[in-house]
Design an enzyme around this catalytic site. Structure first.
Site, PDB file in Angstrom:
ATOM      1  N   TYR A 114       0.842  -1.205   0.000  1.00 55.57           N
ATOM      2  CA  TYR A 114       0.000   0.000   0.000  1.00 55.57           C
ATOM      3  C   TYR A 114       0.878   1.257   0.000  1.00 55.57           C
ATOM      4  CZ  TYR A 114      -3.087   3.761   1.327  1.00 55.57           C
ATOM      5  OH  TYR A 114      -3.739   4.960   1.340  1.00 55.57           O
ATOM      6  N   PHE A 145      15.522  19.261  -0.716  1.00 56.33           N
ATOM      7  CA  PHE A 145      14.171  18.790  -0.999  1.00 56.33           C
ATOM      8  C   PHE A 145      13.946  17.373  -0.456  1.00 56.33           C
ATOM      9  CE2 PHE A 145      11.607  16.300  -4.068  1.00 56.33           C
ATOM     10  CZ  PHE A 145      10.366  16.868  -3.828  1.00 56.33           C
TER      11      PHE A 145
HETATM   12  C1  D61 Z   1      11.931  12.932  -1.763  1.00 49.65           C
HETATM   13  C2  D61 Z   1      11.183  14.038  -1.450  1.00 49.65           C
HETATM   14  C3  D61 Z   1       9.828  13.931  -1.245  1.00 49.65           C
HETATM   15  C4  D61 Z   1       9.215  12.688  -1.310  1.00 49.65           C
HETATM   16  C5  D61 Z   1       9.995  11.566  -1.620  1.00 49.65           C
HETATM   17  C6  D61 Z   1      11.356  11.695  -1.835  1.00 49.65           C
HETATM   18  C7  D61 Z   1       9.384  10.320  -1.707  1.00 49.65           C
HETATM   19  C8  D61 Z   1       8.042  10.201  -1.516  1.00 49.65           C
HETATM   20  C9  D61 Z   1       7.264  11.301  -1.214  1.00 49.65           C
HETATM   21  C10 D61 Z   1       7.838  12.546  -1.117  1.00 49.65           C
HETATM   22  C11 D61 Z   1       5.801  11.126  -1.023  1.00 49.65           C
HETATM   23  C12 D61 Z   1       5.525  11.105   0.444  1.00 49.65           C
HETATM   24  C13 D61 Z   1       4.092  10.992   0.777  1.00 49.65           C
HETATM   25  C14 D61 Z   1       3.979  11.177   2.292  1.00 49.65           C
HETATM   26  C15 D61 Z   1       2.793  11.989   2.649  1.00 49.65           C
HETATM   27  N1  D61 Z   1       1.605  11.220   2.373  1.00 49.65           N
HETATM   28  C16 D61 Z   1       0.574  11.704   1.691  1.00 49.65           C
HETATM   29  O1  D61 Z   1       0.576  12.818   1.246  1.00 49.65           O
HETATM   30  C17 D61 Z   1      -0.589  10.736   1.518  1.00 49.65           C
HETATM   31  O2  D61 Z   1      -1.038  10.712   0.179  1.00 49.65           O
HETATM   32  C18 D61 Z   1      -0.241   9.892  -0.669  1.00 49.65           C
HETATM   33  C19 D61 Z   1      -0.760   9.930  -2.106  1.00 49.65           C
HETATM   34  C20 D61 Z   1      -0.528  11.274  -2.785  1.00 49.65           C
HETATM   35  C21 D61 Z   1       0.906  11.645  -2.796  1.00 49.65           C
HETATM   36  C22 D61 Z   1       1.064  13.001  -3.379  1.00 49.65           C
HETATM   37  C23 D61 Z   1       2.420  13.581  -3.178  1.00 49.65           C
HETATM   38  C24 D61 Z   1       2.913  13.824  -1.911  1.00 49.65           C
HETATM   39  C25 D61 Z   1       4.135  14.421  -1.730  1.00 49.65           C
HETATM   40  C26 D61 Z   1       4.877  14.815  -2.828  1.00 49.65           C
HETATM   41  C27 D61 Z   1       4.374  14.578  -4.118  1.00 49.65           C
HETATM   42  C28 D61 Z   1       3.144  13.948  -4.273  1.00 49.65           C
HETATM   43  C29 D61 Z   1       5.104  15.011  -5.222  1.00 49.65           C
HETATM   44  C30 D61 Z   1       6.286  15.661  -5.062  1.00 49.65           C
HETATM   45  C31 D61 Z   1       6.772  15.910  -3.784  1.00 49.65           C
HETATM   46  C32 D61 Z   1       6.099  15.477  -2.683  1.00 49.65           C
HETATM   47  C33 D61 Z   1      -1.698  11.101   2.472  1.00 49.65           C
HETATM   48  O3  D61 Z   1      -2.234  12.345   2.238  1.00 49.65           O
HETATM   49  C34 D61 Z   1      -3.096  12.802   3.239  1.00 49.65           C
HETATM   50  C35 D61 Z   1      -3.001  14.290   3.236  1.00 49.65           C
HETATM   51  O4  D61 Z   1      -1.927  14.792   3.527  1.00 49.65           O
HETATM   52  O5  D61 Z   1      -4.016  14.931   2.937  1.00 49.65           O
HETATM   53  C36 D61 Z   1      -2.722  10.017   2.395  1.00 49.65           C
HETATM   54  O6  D61 Z   1      -3.778  10.189   1.826  1.00 49.65           O
HETATM   55  O7  D61 Z   1      -2.389   8.941   2.943  1.00 49.65           O
HETATM   56 MG    MG Z   2      -4.823   9.067   0.440  1.00 54.33          MG
END
Ligand code: D61
Ligand code: MG
Length: 409
Positions: free
Chosen positions: A162, A279
């Protein structure tokens, strides 16, 4: 208010102040909004409205990579909004996500065009190599989210799966964008295992921290394999009479999440662009600080565990080079170590992973050889090694100091 919370941590007060008077510019330079097109400006406005944690570090990225990551974020956030919106009945949600899966371009043209036309305009303004990464990851994430809409997270393996879909894929996509921009090596974009770990560590930390909030909104992401060892029903953890089993489960999950830290260290040590390093490193150090705050903490089951604003600002200002990041990681692992109770069921596993992390955070091999990452610690380690080999050569050659050649045969 922020200052009051940092009273026991004087260095945080200084950093809060420095941050307010403009220290934030170093990690968060002001964008030149005037020279941007109207649609791009709208995209950055959406970014600032939707992300507290990532808006600043995304806007500090260099050049065209910044726009690509901004659009990547917005597209995935739109997808996540559909996933998170529990008010859309399941039968309507699955087909909607499947249409994303099968007709991603249609999704872009219709959903984005009608709801957020600026995002789809700017998506098409990106270089083809960036567009390809974004559509591929969006497609894969849509498939994965749809799969998990109808089922709960059961085993620990499923938990990893997941988290791979919702965050590991983001790490993989970002790494491919870094390489496509040529700000980083092609190797960074190819090593999907390390990139996946970057996302898993962030997502698992969020899932652990958000237990109560998710519970209250009728969602559950703690894996059944973990909680079923301590309780019949996951919702029991919110009741004080189950505190002891709740803490055992919490500590088990924190221990599981810590297993990603060695990969995080390896990943960060490969980066060479300063803006990409910040970042990537800032969210990771925030996560380890959050995990440490959650470990064995009853507050996780009563409210929200947050790191102090002063602590967050201090981490943001420090996490700009590898040796600082390693010492932050060593510091928080030490903090967790001090909280491990003698009766905790996961105690042995926790101690084991903490010692691995400690070893890795103290090893000079984790420090990259890139010029801007060379630290005094690394220099002293090299000098110690040189001094030792000098002595060794002298001893084996049986010659007095000064007589042996360091590079001799
Ligand atoms: C380096 C820098 C940033 C990074 C990385 C490596 C590797 C992974 C990530 C960021 C993603 C980390 C996600 C952790 C936070 N979780 C969420 O936001 C959940 O949603 C996940 C699905 C959508 C992800 C969208 C996303 C998030 C961060 C980003 C990105 C895209 C693109 C670029 C940079 C960062 C969580 O959301 C709830 C909410 O916060 O509303 C959920 O629904 O579980
Ligand atoms: Mg979600």
């Amino acid at each position: 208010m922020d200052i009051l919370k940092s009273l026991g941590h004087p260095e945080e007060i200084i950093n809060l102040f420095k941050y307010k008077i403009g220290g934030c510019r170093s990690v968060m330079p002001k964008l030149d909004y005037d020279s941007m097109s109207e649609t791009l400006r709208t995209c950055y406005a959406y970014l600032n409205q939707t992300s507290r944690s990532f808006a600043a570090v995304i806007q500090a990225l260099d050049g065209e990579l910044r726009h690509a990551v901004c659009i990547f974020y917005l597209v995935l956030r739109a997808l996540d909004t559909v996933e998170d919106d529990m008010s859309i009945p399941l039968e309507k949600k699955v087909p909607l996500l499947f249409s994303v899966v099968h007709y991603f371009m249609l999704f872009c043209f219709y959903f984005m065009l009608f709801c957020f036309p600026q995002i789809s305009v700017e998506f098409r303004n990106l270089g083809q190599e960036y567009q390809d990464v974004i559509s591929d990851i969006c497609h894969q994430m849509g498939v994965g989210m749809a799969e998990f809409l109808e089922k709960k997270v059961s085993s620990m393996e499923e938990w990893d799966k997941y988290c791979h879909y919702v965050a590991g894929l983001v790490g993989i996509g970002l790494s491919r964008l870094f390489s496509a921009s040529q700000l980083e090596d092609t190797e960074v974009g190819r090593d999907t295992e390390l990139a996946n770990s970057m996302g898993l560590f962030l997502q698992k930390t969020n899932i652990i921290r958000d237990y109560l909030e998710d519970q209250q909104e009728g969602r559950a992401f703690w894996p059944q394999e973990a909680w079923s060892q301590f309780t019949e029903r996951l919702e029991d953890f919110a009741h004080p009479q189950h505190l002891s089993s709740a803490l055992s489960c919490l500590n088990l999950l924190v221990t599981d999440a810590l297993h990603h830290v060695p990969d995080v260290i390896t990943y960060l040590s490969r980066l060479r662009n300063q803006s990409v390093f910040n970042f990537c490193a800032i969210p990771q150090v925030m996560a380890i600080a959050t995990l440490s705050a959650c470990y064995n903490n009853p507050q996780v089951f009563q409210g929200v565990v947050k790191i102090r604003k002063g602590q967050a600002v201090t981490l943001m200002m420090q996490a700009t080079n590898m040796s600082a990041v390693l010492s932050i990681i060593a510091q928080y692992s030490q903090e967790i170590l001090q909280k491990v109770s003698v009766t905790d069921p996961s105690r042995e596993k926790t101690l084991h992973i903490l010692s691995l992390i400690r070893e890795k955070s103290l090893s000079p091999a984790a420090l990259s050889s890139r010029a801007h990452h060379i630290s005094p610690v690394y220099v002293s380690a090299v000098m110690l090694l040189a001094a030792l080999s000098w002595q060794y050569l002298n001893a084996t050659a049986g010659q007095p100091p000064g007589g042996a050649d360091m590079h001799g045969h």
